[in-house]
Design a protein around this motif. Structure first.
Motif, PDB file in Angstrom:
ATOM      1  N   GLY A 269       0.802  -1.216   0.000  1.00 36.00           N
ATOM      2  CA  GLY A 269       0.000   0.000   0.000  1.00 36.00           C
ATOM      3  C   GLY A 269       0.832   1.261   0.000  1.00 36.00           C
ATOM      4  N   SER A 270       0.128   2.376   0.092  1.00 34.75           N
ATOM      5  CA  SER A 270       0.780   3.680   0.015  1.00 34.75           C
ATOM      6  C   SER A 270       1.083   4.212   1.402  1.00 34.75           C
ATOM      7  CB  SER A 270      -0.129   4.666  -0.723  1.00 34.75           C
ATOM      8  OG  SER A 270      -1.227   5.011   0.100  1.00 34.75           O
ATOM      9  N   HIS A 271       1.690   5.385   1.441  1.00 33.03           N
ATOM     10  CA  HIS A 271       1.958   6.050   2.708  1.00 33.03           C
ATOM     11  C   HIS A 271       0.967   7.184   2.935  1.00 33.03           C
ATOM     12  CE1 HIS A 271       5.667   3.832   3.376  1.00 33.03           C
ATOM     13  NE2 HIS A 271       5.997   4.061   2.121  1.00 33.03           N
ATOM     14  N   ARG A 272      -0.165   7.159   2.200  1.00 34.91           N
ATOM     15  CA  ARG A 272      -1.175   8.183   2.372  1.00 34.91           C
ATOM     16  C   ARG A 272      -1.770   8.097   3.766  1.00 34.91           C
ATOM     17  NH1 ARG A 272      -4.917   6.337  -2.252  1.00 34.91           N
ATOM     18  NH2 ARG A 272      -6.442   7.321  -0.867  1.00 34.91           N
ATOM     19  N   ALA A 273      -2.162   9.249   4.285  1.00 33.39           N
ATOM     20  CA  ALA A 273      -2.706   9.290   5.639  1.00 33.39           C
ATOM     21  C   ALA A 273      -3.962   8.445   5.776  1.00 33.39           C
ATOM     22  CB  ALA A 273      -3.001  10.737   6.032  1.00 33.39           C
ATOM     23  N   ASP A 274      -4.787   8.381   4.697  1.00 36.46           N
ATOM     24  CA  ASP A 274      -6.041   7.638   4.800  1.00 36.46           C
ATOM     25  C   ASP A 274      -5.857   6.144   4.617  1.00 36.46           C
ATOM     26  OD1 ASP A 274      -5.572   7.483   2.102  1.00 36.46           O
ATOM     27  OD2 ASP A 274      -7.552   8.176   1.472  1.00 36.46           O
ATOM     28  N   GLU A 275      -4.624   5.687   4.412  1.00 38.09           N
ATOM     29  CA  GLU A 275      -4.372   4.258   4.295  1.00 38.09           C
ATOM     30  C   GLU A 275      -3.513   3.731   5.444  1.00 38.09           C
ATOM     31  OE1 GLU A 275      -3.219   2.569   0.634  1.00 38.09           O
ATOM     32  OE2 GLU A 275      -4.962   3.292  -0.465  1.00 38.09           O
ATOM     33  N   ARG A 276      -3.421   4.490   6.528  1.00 38.88           N
ATOM     34  CA  ARG A 276      -2.691   3.978   7.679  1.00 38.88           C
ATOM     35  C   ARG A 276      -3.500   2.870   8.336  1.00 38.88           C
ATOM     36  NH1 ARG A 276      -3.606   6.420  12.993  1.00 38.88           N
ATOM     37  NH2 ARG A 276      -5.523   7.680  12.956  1.00 38.88           N
ATOM     38  N   GLY A 277      -2.801   1.972   8.994  1.00 35.69           N
ATOM     39  CA  GLY A 277      -3.490   0.873   9.655  1.00 35.69           C
ATOM     40  C   GLY A 277      -3.376  -0.421   8.891  1.00 35.69           C
ATOM     41  N   MET A 278      -4.491  -1.141   8.772  1.00 36.43           N
ATOM     42  CA  MET A 278      -4.457  -2.501   8.236  1.00 36.43           C
ATOM     43  C   MET A 278      -5.227  -2.633   6.939  1.00 36.43           C
ATOM     44  SD  MET A 278      -7.022  -4.218  10.997  1.00 36.43           S
ATOM     45  CE  MET A 278      -7.181  -5.718  10.062  1.00 36.43           C
ATOM     46  N   VAL A 279      -5.336  -1.562   6.166  1.00 41.78           N
ATOM     47  CA  VAL A 279      -6.062  -1.622   4.909  1.00 41.78           C
ATOM     48  C   VAL A 279      -5.334  -2.501   3.903  1.00 41.78           C
ATOM     49  CG1 VAL A 279      -6.844  -0.246   2.943  1.00 41.78           C
ATOM     50  CG2 VAL A 279      -7.226   0.566   5.272  1.00 41.78           C
ATOM     51  N   ARG A 280      -4.014  -2.432   3.912  1.00 44.44           N
ATOM     52  CA  ARG A 280      -3.235  -3.256   2.978  1.00 44.44           C
ATOM     53  C   ARG A 280      -1.887  -3.557   3.619  1.00 44.44           C
ATOM     54  NH1 ARG A 280      -2.555  -0.595  -2.750  1.00 44.44           N
ATOM     55  NH2 ARG A 280      -4.777  -0.346  -2.420  1.00 44.44           N
ATOM     56  N   GLY A 281      -1.512  -4.817   3.690  1.00 44.80           N
ATOM     57  CA  GLY A 281      -0.271  -5.159   4.378  1.00 44.80           C
ATOM     58  C   GLY A 281       0.472  -6.283   3.683  1.00 44.80           C
ATOM     59  N   HIS A 282       1.608  -6.643   4.254  1.00 45.06           N
ATOM     60  CA  HIS A 282       2.436  -7.710   3.683  1.00 45.06           C
ATOM     61  C   HIS A 282       1.838  -9.091   3.936  1.00 45.06           C
ATOM     62  CE1 HIS A 282       5.623  -5.051   2.445  1.00 45.06           C
ATOM     63  NE2 HIS A 282       5.753  -4.570   3.656  1.00 45.06           N
ATOM     64  N   GLN A 283       1.010  -9.219   4.981  1.00 45.05           N
ATOM     65  CA  GLN A 283       0.348 -10.491   5.274  1.00 45.05           C
ATOM     66  C   GLN A 283      -1.074 -10.207   5.720  1.00 45.05           C
ATOM     67  OE1 GLN A 283       2.315 -13.217   8.042  1.00 45.05           O
ATOM     68  NE2 GLN A 283       0.340 -14.026   8.691  1.00 45.05           N
ATOM     69  N   PHE A 284      -2.025 -10.925   5.140  1.00 47.21           N
ATOM     70  CA  PHE A 284      -3.422 -10.763   5.534  1.00 47.21           C
ATOM     71  C   PHE A 284      -4.159 -12.072   5.277  1.00 47.21           C
ATOM     72  CE2 PHE A 284      -2.958  -9.399   1.156  1.00 47.21           C
ATOM     73  CZ  PHE A 284      -4.005 -10.011   0.500  1.00 47.21           C
ATOM     74  N   ASN A 285      -5.322 -12.205   5.894  1.00 47.32           N
ATOM     75  CA  ASN A 285      -6.109 -13.440   5.783  1.00 47.32           C
ATOM     76  C   ASN A 285      -7.183 -13.298   4.709  1.00 47.32           C
ATOM     77  OD1 ASN A 285      -4.846 -14.922   7.930  1.00 47.32           O
ATOM     78  ND2 ASN A 285      -5.892 -13.573   9.372  1.00 47.32           N
ATOM     79  N   LYS A 286      -7.424 -14.382   4.003  1.00 51.85           N
ATOM     80  CA  LYS A 286      -8.448 -14.352   2.960  1.00 51.85           C
ATOM     81  C   LYS A 286      -9.022 -15.738   2.732  1.00 51.85           C
ATOM     82  CE  LYS A 286      -7.412 -13.544  -1.428  1.00 51.85           C
ATOM     83  NZ  LYS A 286      -7.344 -13.018  -2.827  1.00 51.85           N
ATOM     84  N   VAL A 287     -10.315 -15.764   2.457  1.00 49.44           N
ATOM     85  CA  VAL A 287     -10.975 -16.974   1.972  1.00 49.44           C
ATOM     86  C   VAL A 287     -11.261 -16.749   0.495  1.00 49.44           C
ATOM     87  CG1 VAL A 287     -13.022 -18.425   2.125  1.00 49.44           C
ATOM     88  CG2 VAL A 287     -11.966 -17.551   4.216  1.00 49.44           C
ATOM     89  N   GLU A 288     -10.822 -17.681  -0.336  1.00 44.77           N
ATOM     90  CA  GLU A 288     -10.905 -17.551  -1.791  1.00 44.77           C
ATOM     91  C   GLU A 288     -11.817 -18.617  -2.374  1.00 44.77           C
ATOM     92  OE1 GLU A 288      -9.353 -15.747  -5.502  1.00 44.77           O
ATOM     93  OE2 GLU A 288      -9.411 -15.167  -3.394  1.00 44.77           O
ATOM     94  N   MET A 289     -12.711 -18.195  -3.283  1.00 49.82           N
ATOM     95  CA  MET A 289     -13.578 -19.120  -4.004  1.00 49.82           C
ATOM     96  C   MET A 289     -12.970 -19.405  -5.379  1.00 49.82           C
ATOM     97  SD  MET A 289     -17.276 -17.328  -3.180  1.00 49.82           S
ATOM     98  CE  MET A 289     -16.793 -15.708  -3.813  1.00 49.82           C
TER      99      MET A 289
END
Length: 429
Positions: A269-289
């Motif tokens: 993700g970006s370093h924009r102020a509105d993308e701080r936190g856990m919006v996009r990271g190096h590891q995340f959980n997902k269920v895929e169909m």
């Protein structure tokens, strides 16, 4: 991978389709046609020389019996052998370049998609109303920190920036989301898969992620051999290769799978102020169909996957919209994609939480995945489709922000409460 027959029969249409995806492949298409002609000529020439070699070889016993000099024949045989070897070396070079270029071409977009990038994406429908507050809402980072749901500082300490650590009720809430997704897919008759998280290079190649995006994954060094492994960026990379180099029966289809995995991405993700936190990271959980279908069934399968993703988001109580992506905003391997987008209040707009895509026969051709048609007995390429169902890295912050109350507590969506021991509200300790 595109069909070489299609490229040869209508190269200009292929070029136009790829330009609609904002990819200039004109030179690559022209070069592929040149290489295909060279390849076929070399194969024909080699076969002719081998045929001549066999014909000359059969003359030797009769010439010897007649007492004639066979030295010229052996000289001719030697020349043919060297020529065949030279052709084989040249053919190998041509084949390598041909395959590299063919594997680098993106999939053609479906003809009903608008050309161009995300500026031409088309919202198809909306559900619910945008969330409104009668108080000043907090950012999900502040809410998760104050409620002890996520430890951002220690997550960074453990693994660097772009990582976080779920704690206490936050870990339980994340697990509740995953269990909600899993139960929904099981009830719909999908088969649960837990694939390896470390994959071989060919999985990424079959899915269409490699070679173009090979530098965007976490690669793993193997001390015992030179095979390339990588951490999966999405379960699609594993599921797309389940039937690689196999032929199923027509009765086997459709195959409907879903998988839970952590996903690993170098890009965070970006370093924009509105993308701080856990919006996009190096590891995340997902269920895929994921689905394997007959070609004539893939449109209906696509609609089914879109409806499933919409229902998952709807039952969580979110306002959302379904967006038909323009050709240039679809990923390289996909012919069409619909995104499900929700509002994260602190981000001032819609953010994608699920992408549902149809690859048509693009992945199946790369992975040689076929089924045998009952009426003809002939093998045909399958169609493959995938969809997020769902990723949590944006669902979680949206859920926390939209369900916050003025006192800083967060209401748990009703569909998750049975996984939280009946708890309805997360409050400060």
């Amino acid at each position: 991978m595109l069909d070489i027959k299609l490229i040869k029969e209508n190269p200009e249409a292929v070029k136009a389709g790829l330009r609609a995806k904002e990819v200039d492949c004109d030179a690559a298409v022209d070069r592929i046609l040149e290489l295909d002609a060279q390849r076929r000529a070399l194969i024909t020439d080699t076969e002719n020389k081998k045929s001549q070699q066999n014909k000359v070889s059969k003359q030797i016993p009769a010439l010897k019996k007649a007492g004639e000099d066979v030295a010229p024949i052996f000289a001719q045989m030697s020349e043919l052998k060297n020529a065949i070897a030279a052709d084989a070396e040249k053919l190998d070079e041509v084949e390598k370049e041909y395959r590299t270029l063919m594997m680098s071409l993106p999939n053609l977009p479906d003809p009903d998609l608008k050309p161009g990038g995300k500026e031409n994406n088309e919202p198809l429908r909306y559900f619910g109303e945008p969330h409104k507050f009668d108080f000043e809402p907090k950012h999900h980072v502040d809410l998760c920190t104050s409620l002890g749901l996520i430890d951002y500082e220690r997550g960074t300490k453990l693994a660097g920036s772009g990582n976080w650590m779920y704690t206490g009720m936050g870990a339980r809430l994340e697990w509740a989301l995953l269990n909600y997704f899993i139960d929904a897919h099981i009830s719909d008759g999908y088969e649960f898969i837990l694939p390896p998280h470390m994959l071989e290079y060919q999985c990424g190649e079959t899915a269409g992620q490699f070679p173009k995006f090979a530098d965007e994954v976490y690669k793993i060094a193997n001390p015992t051999d030179d095979r390339v492994h990588y951490m999966l960026p999405t379960a699609e990379a594993a599921l797309a290769s389940i039937y690689r180099d196999e032929i199923l029966t027509e009765a086997d289809l459709p195959k409907k799978f879903f998988a839970y995995t952590p996903c690993f991405r170098r890009e965070a993700g970006s370093h924009r102020a509105d993308e701080r936190g856990m919006v996009r990271g190096h590891q995340f959980n997902k269920v895929e169909m994921f689905q394997f279908t007959r070609p004539e069934d893939s449109d209906a399968a696509f609609d089914e996957l879109v409806a499933k993703a919409e229902n998952l988001v709807k039952n969580l109580g979110f306002h959302f919209r379904t967006v038909k992506l323009a050709a240039g905003d679809c990923s390289a391997s996909m012919a069409r994609t619909y995104d499900i987008e929700i509002q994260i209040p602190s981000m001032n707009g819609y953010k994608e939480v699920s992408s549902v895509s149809n690859a048509r026969d693009y992945q199946a051709r790369r992975g040689n995945m076929r089924f045998r048609r009952e009426a003809t007995g002939k093998p045909e390429l399958m169609h493959t489709l995938n969809g997020s169902g769902l990723a949590t890295s944006r669902i979680f912050p949206a859920m926390v922000e939209q369900n916050q109350r003025a006192d800083g507590s967060v209401v748990i969506p009703e569909c998750l409460r049975k996984y939280m021991g009946g708890l309805e509200v997360i409050e400060k300790k």
